[in-house]
Design an enzyme around this catalytic site. Structure first.
Site, mmCIF file in Angstrom:
data_model
loop_
_atom_site.group_PDB
_atom_site.id
_atom_site.type_symbol
_atom_site.label_atom_id
_atom_site.label_comp_id
_atom_site.label_asym_id
_atom_site.label_seq_id
_atom_site.Cartn_x
_atom_site.Cartn_y
_atom_site.Cartn_z
ATOM 1 N N ASP A 8 13.098 -3.145 0.854
ATOM 2 C CA ASP A 8 12.706 -2.549 2.114
ATOM 3 C C ASP A 8 13.431 -1.214 2.215
ATOM 4 O OD1 ASP A 8 12.388 -1.757 4.723
ATOM 5 O OD2 ASP A 8 12.824 -3.719 5.598
ATOM 6 N N ASP A 12 6.750 8.703 1.521
ATOM 7 C CA ASP A 12 5.296 8.615 1.357
ATOM 8 C C ASP A 12 4.886 7.150 1.345
ATOM 9 O OD1 ASP A 12 2.674 9.505 0.906
ATOM 10 O OD2 ASP A 12 2.908 9.383 -1.268
#
Length: 253
Positions: free
Chosen positions: A114, A132
């Site tokens: 994460d 992104d």
């Protein structure tokens, strides 16, 4: 850890190009099999304009692997740089061979994690951050908080630069501008009209020397900016991105 949505990544062949999609027809990443290191999509070329702020980065950290276009390009054409990619989804990582993404080695590493949580561990370690990360619903909430952007700022070395990709029609767009500006003390800018609905926001770490390339470029782009982009200005910026990418590829010959 942030939950992973049910939409599974799909690999599709469209007009001779290999695409990664979460929703049919909505291209996340694209590769030309005849030239797998080429940056096919305009937004990817726009993201590479970070080299105008930081010409020779030693460590590039990317949030989101996708089809690996940016990761492969940086690995190939910035040979002095170490590349670390943070990707939440194991099913996306599992497709790396389909998109000719190199295996992990001393210069290149994909970490299943994460990114919002992992970013806290990267204090003062990155010259460039490329944010992104998208899912089927757009920009995840975890990658749009002021806390996340503050962690990004701390992850950058002095004179480091962040490049973030966000759609201008995303409901979070305005709040992202505010939060990113707060985290980076308004040292942000963008090239108007460089990639259509993809707006690439560049932010430099506060405290960067005024004489550093990142500071000089940030001031220049901010001065060029306009609230209402004109067609000619946008075209000039798109050509700038094409030229920047071509110059990096030419240096490899």
């Amino acid at each position: 850890m942030t939950s992973v949505p049910d939409n599974r990544p799909m690999v599709r062949l469209r007009r001779g190009r290999v695409s990664l999609e979460f929703t049919p027809g909505e291209v996340q990443s694209q590769m030309d099999p005849a030239d797998p290191y080429a940056l096919v999509l305009a937004y990817a070329r726009a993201m590479m304009c970070f080299v105008l702020f930081k010409p020779r980065p030693e460590h590039i950290v990317m949030v989101g692997l996708g089809g690996g276009s940016l990761a492969k390009f940086c690995y190939r054409y910035l040979p002095q740089a170490r590349i670390t990619v943070l990707e939440l989804r194991a099913d996306v990582i599992a497709l790396r061979e389909r998109f000719a993404i190199p295996p992990d080695n001393e210069r290149f590493r994909v970490i299943h994690c994460d990114a919002a949580a992992y970013m806290k561990e990267l204090k003062d370690s990155a010259d460039v951050l490329l944010v992104d990360g998208f899912d089927a619903n757009g920009l995840p909430n975890a990658l749009a908080t002021e806390h996340f952007y503050a962690d990004c700022r701390r992850a950058l070395r002095p004179d480091g630069v962040l490049a973030a990709n966000i759609f201008n029609y995303d409901p979070k767009y305005r709040s992202v501008l505010v939060r990113l500006g707060n985290a980076f003390q308004d040292r942000i800018c963008q090239f108007t009209g460089i990639a259509g609905n993809n707006h690439i926001l560049f932010a430099i770490r506060p405290g960067t020397s005024p004489g550093a390339p990142a500071s000089a470029m940030q001031r220049k782009v901010a001065a060029w900016g306009s609230p209402t982009p004109g067609l000619g200005f946008g075209l000039a910026n798109r050509l700038l991105a094409i030229y920047t990418v071509a110059r990096l590829r030419q240096a490899d010959l």
